[in-house]
Design a protein around this motif. Sequence first.
Motif, PDB file in Angstrom:
ATOM      1  N   PHE A  23     -39.359  -7.581  87.025  1.00 51.44           N
ATOM      2  CA  PHE A  23     -38.219  -7.637  87.926  1.00 51.44           C
ATOM      3  C   PHE A  23     -37.327  -8.824  87.583  1.00 51.44           C
ATOM      4  O   PHE A  23     -36.094  -8.721  87.571  1.00 51.44           O
ATOM      5  N   GLY A  24     -37.949  -9.954  87.290  1.00 58.89           N
ATOM      6  CA  GLY A  24     -37.169 -11.126  86.899  1.00 58.89           C
ATOM      7  C   GLY A  24     -36.452 -10.916  85.584  1.00 58.89           C
ATOM      8  O   GLY A  24     -35.284 -11.304  85.426  1.00 58.89           O
ATOM      9  N   TRP A  25     -37.129 -10.290  84.638  1.00 59.30           N
ATOM     10  CA  TRP A  25     -36.548 -10.066  83.300  1.00 59.30           C
ATOM     11  C   TRP A  25     -35.388  -9.088  83.363  1.00 59.30           C
ATOM     12  O   TRP A  25     -34.342  -9.302  82.723  1.00 59.30           O
ATOM     13  N   VAL A  26     -35.541  -8.013  84.128  1.00 58.58           N
ATOM     14  CA  VAL A  26     -34.445  -7.056  84.296  1.00 58.58           C
ATOM     15  C   VAL A  26     -33.265  -7.735  84.982  1.00 58.58           C
ATOM     16  O   VAL A  26     -32.103  -7.563  84.586  1.00 58.58           O
ATOM     17  N   SER A  27     -33.564  -8.529  86.001  1.00 54.21           N
ATOM     18  CA  SER A  27     -32.508  -9.268  86.701  1.00 54.21           C
ATOM     19  C   SER A  27     -31.765 -10.199  85.746  1.00 54.21           C
ATOM     20  O   SER A  27     -30.529 -10.234  85.709  1.00 54.21           O
ATOM     21  N   ASN A  28     -32.527 -10.952  84.945  1.00 57.59           N
ATOM     22  CA  ASN A  28     -31.910 -11.876  83.987  1.00 57.59           C
ATOM     23  C   ASN A  28     -31.047 -11.135  82.969  1.00 57.59           C
ATOM     24  O   ASN A  28     -29.954 -11.588  82.608  1.00 57.59           O
ATOM     25  N   THR A  29     -31.545  -9.981  82.505  1.00 57.64           N
ATOM     26  CA  THR A  29     -30.798  -9.203  81.518  1.00 57.64           C
ATOM     27  C   THR A  29     -29.499  -8.657  82.095  1.00 57.64           C
ATOM     28  O   THR A  29     -28.452  -8.673  81.432  1.00 57.64           O
ATOM     29  N   LEU A  30     -29.543  -8.184  83.338  1.00 55.57           N
ATOM     30  CA  LEU A  30     -28.325  -7.672  83.968  1.00 55.57           C
ATOM     31  C   LEU A  30     -27.277  -8.775  84.111  1.00 55.57           C
ATOM     32  O   LEU A  30     -26.084  -8.544  83.891  1.00 55.57           O
ATOM     33  N   ILE A  31     -27.723  -9.970  84.460  1.00 55.88           N
ATOM     34  CA  ILE A  31     -26.792 -11.091  84.599  1.00 55.88           C
ATOM     35  C   ILE A  31     -26.145 -11.428  83.251  1.00 55.88           C
ATOM     36  O   ILE A  31     -24.927 -11.590  83.140  1.00 55.88           O
ATOM     37  N   LEU A  32     -26.975 -11.518  82.203  1.00 54.54           N
ATOM     38  CA  LEU A  32     -26.453 -11.860  80.884  1.00 54.54           C
ATOM     39  C   LEU A  32     -25.495 -10.790  80.358  1.00 54.54           C
ATOM     40  O   LEU A  32     -24.468 -11.094  79.740  1.00 54.54           O
ATOM     41  N   THR A  33     -25.818  -9.526  80.602  1.00 60.38           N
ATOM     42  CA  THR A  33     -25.029  -8.427  80.047  1.00 60.38           C
ATOM     43  C   THR A  33     -23.688  -8.263  80.756  1.00 60.38           C
ATOM     44  O   THR A  33     -22.652  -8.050  80.111  1.00 60.38           O
ATOM     45  N   TYR A  34     -23.691  -8.390  82.079  1.00 64.43           N
ATOM     46  CA  TYR A  34     -22.481  -8.036  82.832  1.00 64.43           C
ATOM     47  C   TYR A  34     -21.699  -9.241  83.347  1.00 64.43           C
ATOM     48  O   TYR A  34     -20.744  -9.081  84.100  1.00 64.43           O
ATOM     49  N   TRP A  35     -22.080 -10.413  82.915  1.00 63.04           N
ATOM     50  CA  TRP A  35     -21.296 -11.596  83.266  1.00 63.04           C
ATOM     51  C   TRP A  35     -19.867 -11.479  82.729  1.00 63.04           C
ATOM     52  O   TRP A  35     -18.914 -11.931  83.362  1.00 63.04           O
ATOM     53  N   SER A  36     -19.727 -10.860  81.574  1.00 60.60           N
ATOM     54  CA  SER A  36     -18.392 -10.716  80.971  1.00 60.60           C
ATOM     55  C   SER A  36     -17.496  -9.778  81.781  1.00 60.60           C
ATOM     56  O   SER A  36     -16.267  -9.770  81.588  1.00 60.60           O
ATOM     57  N   LYS A  37     -18.084  -8.990  82.665  1.00 61.79           N
ATOM     58  CA  LYS A  37     -17.290  -8.073  83.487  1.00 61.79           C
ATOM     59  C   LYS A  37     -16.695  -8.761  84.721  1.00 61.79           C
ATOM     60  O   LYS A  37     -15.805  -8.188  85.378  1.00 61.79           O
ATOM     61  N   VAL A  38     -17.219  -9.942  85.052  1.00 63.70           N
ATOM     62  CA  VAL A  38     -16.721 -10.659  86.227  1.00 63.70           C
ATOM     63  C   VAL A  38     -15.228 -10.953  86.058  1.00 63.70           C
ATOM     64  O   VAL A  38     -14.782 -11.400  84.986  1.00 63.70           O
ATOM     65  N   ASP A  39     -14.455 -10.689  87.090  1.00 61.37           N
ATOM     66  CA  ASP A  39     -13.011 -10.939  87.157  1.00 61.37           C
ATOM     67  C   ASP A  39     -12.160  -9.933  86.389  1.00 61.37           C
ATOM     68  O   ASP A  39     -10.944 -10.111  86.269  1.00 61.37           O
ATOM     69  N   LYS A  40     -12.808  -8.889  85.867  1.00 63.62           N
ATOM     70  CA  LYS A  40     -11.995  -7.801  85.341  1.00 63.62           C
ATOM     71  C   LYS A  40     -11.434  -6.987  86.511  1.00 63.62           C
ATOM     72  O   LYS A  40     -11.872  -7.123  87.649  1.00 63.62           O
ATOM     73  N   LYS A  41     -10.474  -6.107  86.227  1.00 65.32           N
ATOM     74  CA  LYS A  41      -9.882  -5.285  87.284  1.00 65.32           C
ATOM     75  C   LYS A  41     -10.944  -4.381  87.900  1.00 65.32           C
ATOM     76  O   LYS A  41     -11.666  -3.688  87.176  1.00 65.32           O
ATOM     77  N   MET A  42     -11.026  -4.380  89.235  1.00 71.26           N
ATOM     78  CA  MET A  42     -11.983  -3.537  89.938  1.00 71.26           C
ATOM     79  C   MET A  42     -11.429  -2.113  89.984  1.00 71.26           C
ATOM     80  O   MET A  42     -10.647  -1.755  90.871  1.00 71.26           O
ATOM     81  N   THR A  43     -11.832  -1.306  89.003  1.00 71.05           N
ATOM     82  CA  THR A  43     -11.366   0.071  88.911  1.00 71.05           C
ATOM     83  C   THR A  43     -12.562   1.015  88.856  1.00 71.05           C
ATOM     84  O   THR A  43     -13.702   0.596  88.621  1.00 71.05           O
ATOM     85  N   ARG A  44     -12.273   2.286  89.040  1.00 70.87           N
ATOM     86  CA  ARG A  44     -13.340   3.280  88.967  1.00 70.87           C
ATOM     87  C   ARG A  44     -13.960   3.299  87.573  1.00 70.87           C
ATOM     88  O   ARG A  44     -15.176   3.468  87.423  1.00 70.87           O
ATOM     89  N   ARG A  45     -13.124   3.091  86.569  1.00 77.37           N
ATOM     90  CA  ARG A  45     -13.643   3.099  85.203  1.00 77.37           C
ATOM     91  C   ARG A  45     -14.629   1.942  84.978  1.00 77.37           C
ATOM     92  O   ARG A  45     -15.651   2.116  84.299  1.00 77.37           O
ATOM     93  N   LEU A  46     -14.331   0.775  85.534  1.00 78.97           N
ATOM     94  CA  LEU A  46     -15.244  -0.355  85.400  1.00 78.97           C
ATOM     95  C   LEU A  46     -16.584  -0.024  86.045  1.00 78.97           C
ATOM     96  O   LEU A  46     -17.655  -0.262  85.450  1.00 78.97           O
TER      97      LEU A  46
END
Length: 474
Positions: free
Chosen positions: A376-399
């Motif tokens: 659970f910790g490893w999956v959590s850490n991986t999600l944070i590392l992978t999708y940090w770059s998505k923070v502050d992008k436009k909140m759209t359906r495609r995102l």
Amino acid sequence: MAFYHGVSTRQADTSVSTPVTADSGIAFVVGAAPVHTVGGTVNEPIMCMNYGEAVSAFGYSDDWEKYPICEAIYSQFKLYGVAPVVFVNVLDPEKHKKSVTESNYPLSDGKVMLPLEALKSTVTVTGYAAGTDYELFYEGENLILEVLDGGTIPANTGELTIAFDAVDPGAITKTEIIGGFDTTTKKYSGLELIDSVFPKYGIVADLLLAPGWSHNAEVAAVMSAKAAAINGVFEGKALIDIDAATVKHYADVPAWKKSNNINAKTQIPCWPLVKLGDRVFHFSVQAAGRMGQTDADNGGCPAESPSNKLLQIDSAVLADGTVVLLDLQQANYLNSNGIVTALNFIGGYVLWGNQTACFPADTDPKNYFIPVSRMFGWVSNTLILTYWSKVDKKMTRRLIESIVDSVNIWLNGLVAEEQLLGGRVEFKDEENSTTALMAGKAVFHVYLTPPSPAQELDFVLEYDADYVAAAFAA
């Protein structure tokens, strides 16, 4: 746009993200090392990839009671071959030192053997000068004074009068292991430096160790708190040693665990000490090596339990050297109280235990099973590392759809590799109100089921009389 006549191309971002897999089984070790022998650093996290790098950065001594970082260097690199490892030395030669009274030391074959703790820059020899009459260098477990040819020290001199200052590892306190923030120097120290590892090296060190100190209730509590929120977002585990100097019988271990408040899902308590040849190890150090090696055998994923995997030991011992030989029932009693131990039952000594410290009070599998909790910790850490770059992008359906699709593809891959029994992510309407979306907040609900360890295999044997009739029917 500017006038153009011809053919052109442009590239769009890929809608599905490739996961940035979190690190697993990387140890973060806080303690003392003989850094004065190599001009090493104090209170700075140093990542090492092999034994040579570690010794060059921290020095080395077999006196692990004084220098527990050396114990971790030996175990991680020589016994388990696990890398990288991050070390923090708290021994400050400018602070943790004492003066040694002037004494006479024997001179043999042109050399004087001084203790490793002697600070080279403070050595004075009555009547003689460094660089002219002698030189100093560290080698093995000593600071060696060697007489120089052409100097004024007579060849028949039997002894030299020497004074020096020496580092004093015994002056280190639990406060310095715990560390903090110095308002004067504006620097962090001790366990607080776990939060500096990712910014400095880009890795998540998820196993916290403080050999020789983790049996202290306050140190263990801080280790647990730091492991729960590394950099405020990542999750790890604190490997805790139960005091094998005061707890000498297996039946007394659960009471010690309770009285010292070792009860968190982020803690893995270990008892007793372990031994290989003449070398005695804190169990936490060998457990970290075992966990790191097991993770590496599974492609860097912590889905498999380190339990029932070989340790690099030949006995389990108390602090006074008394051998501890547990039978299966005794080892299982410790496991039933959320304590990991060593068992010599079939095939040699193995790490024995699947439970974190929260067991048996907490019976949620994602909290008390070591591999499930780590997943659970490893999956959590991986999600944070992978999708940090998505923070502050436009909140759209495609995102939203791109995140859902890429997470599901990754989880499906883990299922195919049997690292998960199942996993999916959903963007649920009831968890994402209009006002929340307006505020830029999106909730992704991740369902995952890591495999539990096969802790109990039960074979039912029954006598079948039909086989008798069948045997004589002919």
